[in-house]
Motif scaffolding. Structure first.
Motif, mmCIF file in Angstrom:
data_model
loop_
_atom_site.group_PDB
_atom_site.id
_atom_site.type_symbol
_atom_site.label_atom_id
_atom_site.label_comp_id
_atom_site.label_asym_id
_atom_site.label_seq_id
_atom_site.Cartn_x
_atom_site.Cartn_y
_atom_site.Cartn_z
ATOM 1 N N UNK A 80 37.308 29.449 28.046
ATOM 2 C CA UNK A 80 37.596 30.465 27.040
ATOM 3 C C UNK A 80 38.718 31.358 27.534
ATOM 4 N N UNK A 81 39.440 31.963 26.598
ATOM 5 C CA UNK A 81 40.382 33.019 26.949
ATOM 6 C C UNK A 81 39.553 34.253 27.273
ATOM 7 N N UNK A 82 39.691 34.763 28.491
ATOM 8 C CA UNK A 82 38.887 35.908 28.912
ATOM 9 C C UNK A 82 39.786 36.953 29.557
ATOM 10 N N UNK A 83 39.617 38.194 29.105
ATOM 11 C CA UNK A 83 40.253 39.341 29.747
ATOM 12 C C UNK A 83 39.129 40.191 30.309
ATOM 13 N N UNK A 84 39.157 40.428 31.614
ATOM 14 C CA UNK A 84 38.150 41.254 32.260
ATOM 15 C C UNK A 84 38.602 42.711 32.195
ATOM 16 N N UNK A 85 37.719 43.564 31.670
ATOM 17 C CA UNK A 85 37.955 45.004 31.611
ATOM 18 C C UNK A 85 36.904 45.657 32.494
ATOM 19 N N UNK A 86 37.315 46.310 33.570
ATOM 20 C CA UNK A 86 36.328 46.899 34.458
ATOM 21 C C UNK A 86 36.909 48.059 35.238
ATOM 22 N N UNK A 87 36.038 48.892 35.754
ATOM 23 C CA UNK A 87 36.478 49.974 36.635
ATOM 24 C C UNK A 87 36.277 49.575 38.095
ATOM 25 N N UNK A 88 35.787 48.371 38.319
ATOM 26 C CA UNK A 88 35.504 47.881 39.662
ATOM 27 C C UNK A 88 36.758 47.236 40.245
ATOM 28 N N UNK A 89 37.293 47.831 41.320
ATOM 29 C CA UNK A 89 38.596 47.426 41.833
ATOM 30 C C UNK A 89 38.544 46.922 43.269
ATOM 31 N N UNK A 90 37.542 46.162 43.619
ATOM 32 C CA UNK A 90 37.446 45.619 44.977
ATOM 33 C C UNK A 90 38.246 44.317 45.054
ATOM 34 N N UNK A 91 39.119 44.177 46.067
ATOM 35 C CA UNK A 91 39.940 42.955 46.178
ATOM 36 C C UNK A 91 39.118 41.670 46.215
ATOM 37 N N UNK A 92 37.941 41.691 46.855
ATOM 38 C CA UNK A 92 37.104 40.489 46.900
ATOM 39 C C UNK A 92 36.636 40.076 45.510
ATOM 40 N N UNK A 93 36.286 41.071 44.706
ATOM 41 C CA UNK A 93 35.827 40.777 43.345
ATOM 42 C C UNK A 93 36.983 40.261 42.492
ATOM 43 N N UNK A 94 38.139 40.877 42.616
ATOM 44 C CA UNK A 94 39.320 40.422 41.865
ATOM 45 C C UNK A 94 39.628 38.965 42.225
ATOM 46 N N UNK A 95 39.559 38.651 43.508
ATOM 47 C CA UNK A 95 39.825 37.277 43.948
ATOM 48 C C UNK A 95 38.775 36.321 43.381
ATOM 49 N N UNK A 96 37.504 36.720 43.453
ATOM 50 C CA UNK A 96 36.434 35.857 42.954
ATOM 51 C C UNK A 96 36.571 35.623 41.446
ATOM 52 N N UNK A 97 36.849 36.696 40.710
ATOM 53 C CA UNK A 97 36.991 36.590 39.257
ATOM 54 C C UNK A 97 38.185 35.709 38.898
ATOM 55 N N UNK A 98 39.262 35.817 39.647
ATOM 56 C CA UNK A 98 40.449 35.016 39.339
ATOM 57 C C UNK A 98 40.185 33.520 39.516
#
Length: 155
Positions: A80-98
């Motif tokens: 699916x086309x997904x845009x994540x909107x969050x206030x959580x800015x941890x580099x590990x999470x960004x990497x995992x989500x990507x």
């Protein structure tokens, strides 16, 4: 293609209301569905597949979080086309989500005009969402990906 129909999954009801109001009379974008927790969101993704083109997904929600939804979609081979909107800015999470193939990662608070631009870009780039490393330079592809995630490319 007609209007871009969006499924917004976020526990912040006032944010959903604000986004719906912004896109109320928009020519190209409509908030068609909404869910207020991860469990309800996953059910709407699975049971209303033809009613939306893009998912706006918060990561931190009650019952099931956004990462759980991304994991379930990957397990079921649902893209699916997904845009994540969050206030959580941890580099590990960004990497995992990507790693789950999301189109964009937008930090809250955000400008609604920026969200609008990202939605339009995400749906316009349906065929371009995956990087073809055989036809593109690897370094350029990685730099572009990092910039899309909002990270400087020199890291």
């Amino acid at each position: 293609m007609g209007k871009i129909k969006v499924l917004m999954i976020d526990d912040n009801i006032s944010l959903i209301g604000m986004v719906k109001e912004y896109f109320y009379n928009h020519a190209d974008i409509e908030i068609a569905l909404e869910a207020h927790d991860g469990e309800e969101g996953l059910n709407k993704i699975l049971n209303n597949e033809n009613e939306y083109n893009l998912v706006l997904l918060d990561l931190i929600m009650p019952k099931k979080d956004g990462v759980y939804i991304l994991e379930e979609l990957k397990k079921r081979n649902i893209e699916k086309n997904i845009i994540v909107l969050t206030s959580y800015n941890a580099p590990d999470v960004i990497r995992k989500v990507s790693e789950y193939g999301v189109n964009y990662y937008i930090l809250k608070p955000f400008e609604l005009t920026e969200l609008e631009r990202r939605i339009l870009e995400s749906v316009d780039s349906l065929d371009k969402s995956s990087i073809n490393l055989y036809h593109n330079n690897l370094q350029i592809s990685i730099t572009k990906m990092l910039h899309e995630l909002g990270m400087p490319s020199h890291i």
